[in-house]
Design a protein around this motif. Structure first.
Motif, mmCIF file in Angstrom:
data_model
loop_
_atom_site.group_PDB
_atom_site.id
_atom_site.type_symbol
_atom_site.label_atom_id
_atom_site.label_comp_id
_atom_site.label_asym_id
_atom_site.label_seq_id
_atom_site.Cartn_x
_atom_site.Cartn_y
_atom_site.Cartn_z
ATOM 1 N N ASP A 149 0.841 -1.175 0.000
ATOM 2 C CA ASP A 149 0.000 0.000 0.000
ATOM 3 C C ASP A 149 0.888 1.241 0.000
ATOM 4 O O ASP A 149 1.666 1.456 0.918
ATOM 5 C CB ASP A 149 -0.910 -0.009 1.247
ATOM 6 N N PRO A 150 0.784 2.125 -1.021
ATOM 7 C CA PRO A 150 1.654 3.308 -1.051
ATOM 8 C C PRO A 150 1.377 4.276 0.077
ATOM 9 O O PRO A 150 2.197 5.135 0.380
ATOM 10 C CB PRO A 150 1.340 3.934 -2.420
ATOM 11 N N ASN A 151 0.200 4.175 0.705
ATOM 12 C CA ASN A 151 -0.130 5.086 1.809
ATOM 13 C C ASN A 151 0.337 4.558 3.161
ATOM 14 O O ASN A 151 0.146 5.218 4.171
ATOM 15 C CB ASN A 151 -1.649 5.309 1.850
ATOM 16 N N ASP A 152 0.908 3.366 3.157
ATOM 17 C CA ASP A 152 1.349 2.762 4.416
ATOM 18 C C ASP A 152 2.765 3.229 4.728
ATOM 19 O O ASP A 152 3.737 2.498 4.606
ATOM 20 C CB ASP A 152 1.287 1.235 4.316
ATOM 21 N N ASN A 153 2.902 4.480 5.133
ATOM 22 C CA ASN A 153 4.217 5.077 5.364
ATOM 23 C C ASN A 153 4.422 5.472 6.817
ATOM 24 O O ASN A 153 5.289 6.266 7.122
ATOM 25 C CB ASN A 153 4.394 6.318 4.479
ATOM 26 N N PHE A 154 3.592 4.960 7.732
ATOM 27 C CA PHE A 154 3.731 5.367 9.126
ATOM 28 C C PHE A 154 4.998 4.792 9.741
ATOM 29 O O PHE A 154 5.494 5.321 10.727
ATOM 30 C CB PHE A 154 2.514 4.925 9.947
ATOM 31 N N ALA A 155 5.538 3.735 9.167
ATOM 32 C CA ALA A 155 6.777 3.143 9.674
ATOM 33 C C ALA A 155 7.741 2.960 8.515
ATOM 34 O O ALA A 155 7.359 2.500 7.448
ATOM 35 C CB ALA A 155 6.504 1.798 10.348
ATOM 36 N N HIS A 156 8.989 3.352 8.731
ATOM 37 C CA HIS A 156 10.013 3.218 7.695
ATOM 38 C C HIS A 156 10.539 1.785 7.741
ATOM 39 O O HIS A 156 11.224 1.383 8.679
ATOM 40 C CB HIS A 156 11.144 4.203 7.954
ATOM 41 N N LYS A 157 10.228 1.002 6.735
ATOM 42 C CA LYS A 157 10.604 -0.401 6.716
ATOM 43 C C LYS A 157 12.031 -0.546 6.231
ATOM 44 O O LYS A 157 12.430 0.053 5.244
ATOM 45 C CB LYS A 157 9.658 -1.191 5.808
ATOM 46 N N ARG A 158 12.782 -1.355 6.934
ATOM 47 C CA ARG A 158 14.179 -1.587 6.568
ATOM 48 C C ARG A 158 14.347 -3.039 6.130
ATOM 49 O O ARG A 158 13.691 -3.925 6.662
ATOM 50 C CB ARG A 158 15.115 -1.329 7.761
ATOM 51 N N PRO A 159 15.231 -3.303 5.182
ATOM 52 C CA PRO A 159 15.491 -4.691 4.804
ATOM 53 C C PRO A 159 16.182 -5.442 5.930
ATOM 54 O O PRO A 159 16.956 -4.878 6.693
ATOM 55 C CB PRO A 159 16.403 -4.568 3.572
ATOM 56 N N THR A 160 15.878 -6.736 6.057
ATOM 57 C CA THR A 160 16.443 -7.576 7.101
ATOM 58 C C THR A 160 17.392 -8.593 6.475
ATOM 59 O O THR A 160 17.029 -9.275 5.514
ATOM 60 C CB THR A 160 15.335 -8.316 7.865
ATOM 61 N N ARG A 161 18.596 -8.673 7.008
ATOM 62 C CA ARG A 161 19.570 -9.654 6.529
ATOM 63 C C ARG A 161 19.455 -10.895 7.401
ATOM 64 O O ARG A 161 19.638 -10.843 8.624
ATOM 65 C CB ARG A 161 20.983 -9.079 6.572
ATOM 66 N N ASN A 162 19.151 -12.031 6.791
ATOM 67 C CA ASN A 162 18.923 -13.276 7.512
ATOM 68 C C ASN A 162 20.100 -14.220 7.302
ATOM 69 O O ASN A 162 20.608 -14.342 6.184
ATOM 70 C CB ASN A 162 17.640 -13.948 7.040
ATOM 71 N N TYR A 163 20.505 -14.896 8.369
ATOM 72 C CA TYR A 163 21.602 -15.852 8.289
ATOM 73 C C TYR A 163 21.203 -17.147 8.998
ATOM 74 O O TYR A 163 20.508 -17.135 10.016
ATOM 75 C CB TYR A 163 22.862 -15.304 8.956
ATOM 76 N N VAL A 164 21.672 -18.264 8.434
ATOM 77 C CA VAL A 164 21.610 -19.562 9.094
ATOM 78 C C VAL A 164 23.016 -19.892 9.556
ATOM 79 O O VAL A 164 23.988 -19.723 8.800
ATOM 80 C CB VAL A 164 21.089 -20.654 8.137
ATOM 81 N N SER A 165 23.148 -20.368 10.796
ATOM 82 C CA SER A 165 24.462 -20.598 11.392
ATOM 83 C C SER A 165 24.595 -22.051 11.824
ATOM 84 O O SER A 165 23.717 -22.592 12.509
ATOM 85 C CB SER A 165 24.663 -19.673 12.602
ATOM 86 N N TYR A 166 25.701 -22.693 11.409
ATOM 87 C CA TYR A 166 26.042 -24.043 11.837
ATOM 88 C C TYR A 166 27.456 -24.021 12.399
ATOM 89 O O TYR A 166 28.359 -23.425 11.792
ATOM 90 C CB TYR A 166 25.981 -25.037 10.677
ATOM 91 N N GLY A 167 27.633 -24.699 13.567
ATOM 92 C CA GLY A 167 28.952 -24.710 14.171
ATOM 93 C C GLY A 167 29.202 -25.940 15.020
ATOM 94 O O GLY A 167 28.268 -26.661 15.409
ATOM 95 N N LEU A 168 30.475 -26.182 15.316
ATOM 96 C CA LEU A 168 30.907 -27.288 16.167
ATOM 97 C C LEU A 168 31.899 -26.755 17.187
ATOM 98 O O LEU A 168 32.577 -25.755 16.949
ATOM 99 C CB LEU A 168 31.550 -28.406 15.342
ATOM 100 N N GLY A 169 32.000 -27.472 18.321
ATOM 101 C CA GLY A 169 32.954 -27.046 19.337
ATOM 102 C C GLY A 169 32.973 -27.987 20.514
ATOM 103 O O GLY A 169 32.544 -29.152 20.425
ATOM 104 N N THR A 170 33.476 -27.498 21.619
ATOM 105 C CA THR A 170 33.571 -28.270 22.860
ATOM 106 C C THR A 170 32.794 -27.560 23.963
ATOM 107 O O THR A 170 32.531 -26.358 23.883
ATOM 108 C CB THR A 170 35.029 -28.450 23.288
ATOM 109 N N ALA A 171 32.464 -28.325 25.003
ATOM 110 C CA ALA A 171 31.665 -27.772 26.102
ATOM 111 C C ALA A 171 32.119 -28.365 27.429
ATOM 112 O O ALA A 171 32.758 -29.426 27.476
ATOM 113 C CB ALA A 171 30.174 -28.055 25.881
ATOM 114 N N LEU A 172 31.793 -27.673 28.500
ATOM 115 C CA LEU A 172 31.987 -28.154 29.868
ATOM 116 C C LEU A 172 30.619 -28.175 30.529
ATOM 117 O O LEU A 172 30.001 -27.122 30.707
ATOM 118 C CB LEU A 172 32.960 -27.255 30.633
ATOM 119 N N TRP A 173 30.154 -29.366 30.888
ATOM 120 C CA TRP A 173 28.778 -29.566 31.348
ATOM 121 C C TRP A 173 28.763 -29.979 32.816
ATOM 122 O O TRP A 173 29.719 -30.582 33.316
ATOM 123 C CB TRP A 173 28.128 -30.654 30.485
ATOM 124 N N HIS A 174 27.663 -29.668 33.505
ATOM 125 C CA HIS A 174 27.519 -30.125 34.899
ATOM 126 C C HIS A 174 26.053 -30.436 35.201
ATOM 127 O O HIS A 174 25.133 -29.905 34.567
ATOM 128 C CB HIS A 174 28.042 -29.070 35.877
#
Length: 335
Positions: A149-174
């Motif tokens: 809607d061209p009249n829907d200007n009450f909020a300035h919309k910004r583009p969102t950069r989306n990422y998917v993240s995969y990782g491996l590592g070590t942990a200390l558990w208790h």
């Protein structure tokens, strides 16, 4: 002969070139360094048209406006001669990665008639200067999606950069201290039941961690995150610890190498083979966590992330005495 004609064509091209004053871009506020980036791309595009970009003192001025439409960018360039718009170009980019292509197309469209006007001016150099040509607006085809809607200007919309993240590592558990008494045997001499007591002290163990996350950068300084850390260890006893947290991250800078600080809250699950009672071996309940790390190549579509995370899981929803925890170090790829 070929060299002679080439020299003539080169001289003609130079004679048609014009000085173009590149004005500061408007609307380029989607990132702190965006105005300088857009201004540099515009200057480079002006040079590619055979004209000379200057900071001032030119009859021809180029005005650039960058606007956001949903998750897309719209670039409008206008050529101004003696206060009148004599050329215009518009281009649309579906993402920030295509913004330089859109700027280049809009600039070249806006300056498409510069060589024509320059040749007219050189022809009439000893006569009265011609009036500016009628407005020429060049429209570059763009996709019709995300028009809204061209009249829907009450909020300035910004583009969102989306990422998917995969990782491996070590942990200390208790886990946590637990004491259990059971009436498993019967003493025939005394006629009384014999109680066996099972004690489980808090155990600290090394584990492997698998890291998964979704990162939604709503603004350059902040992001919404969904983080799932799962760690496990196998030895004399085994354990599986997993938390699913919804939260956010804060970025103190927007450079190529950027540290971050994050936190989240959600749910967790625990399987632990240290306890005699099977009811104690399985836990599900509220969970919370915090993270600290560094992102490398943040301005790229593919990033390298190194992070430290700590999370806690409480068994059940009515008591905070039985708490599992894990600290993790991981290396991840964000794309």
């Amino acid at each position: 002969m070929k060299k002679f004609f080439s020299a003539i064509l080169s001289f003609a091209a130079l004679s048609f070139a014009a000085n173009v004053q590149v004005l500061a871009p408007e609307g380029a506020e989607f990132a702190p360094d965006a105005p300088n980036m857009v201004h540099s791309i515009v200057r480079a595009s002006v040079s590619e048209t055979g004209n000379t970009p200057v900071d001032g003192g030119a009859d021809i001025k180029l005005r650039t406006n960058v606007m956001t439409m949903g998750s897309s960018f719209v670039v409008v360039c206008e050529q101004i001669n003696n206060g009148t718009v004599v050329g215009s170009g518009r281009q649309k980019a579906g993402s920030i990665d295509d913004l330089d292509v859109a700027i280049d197309g809009a600039v070249k469209s806006a300056l498409a008639n510069v060589s024509e006007n320059s040749s007219d001016d050189s022809y009439a150099s000893t006569a009265t200067r011609q009036e500016p040509q009628p407005n020429v607006v060049v429209f570059v085809p763009a996709e019709d999606n995300d028009r809204g809607d061209p009249n829907d200007n009450f909020a300035h919309k910004r583009p969102t950069r989306n990422y998917v993240s995969y990782g491996l590592g070590t942990a200390l558990w208790h886990n946590y201290d637990y004491t259990e008494s059971r009436c498993d045997d019967f003493d025939t001499e005394s006629g009384r039941q014999c109680h066996k007591k099972y004690d489980t002290d808090r155990t600290w163990e090394q584990a492997f961690v698998f890291h998964y996350a979704r990162i939604f950068e709503v603004i350059p300084q902040a992001a919404i995150t969904i983080v799932n850390n799962m760690n496990m260890s196998f030895g004399d006893e085994w354990q599986l610890h997993e938390t699913f947290l919804l939260g956010g991250r804060f970025f103190p800078s927007t450079g190529t190498v950027t540290p971050f600080l994050g936190a989240g809250f959600g749910l967790g699950m625990q399987l632990d083979g240290h306890y005699y009672d099977k009811d104690e071996s399985f836990a599900i309940g509220l969970a919370g966590g915090a993270e600290l790390g560094v992102i490398f190549f943040r301005n790229s579509a593919t990033q390298l992330e190194v992070g430290l995370a700590w999370d806690a899981l409480w068994d059940g929803f009515d008591s905070f005495d039985r708490r599992f925890g894990a600290g993790s170090f991981y290396i991840a790829i964000n794309y």
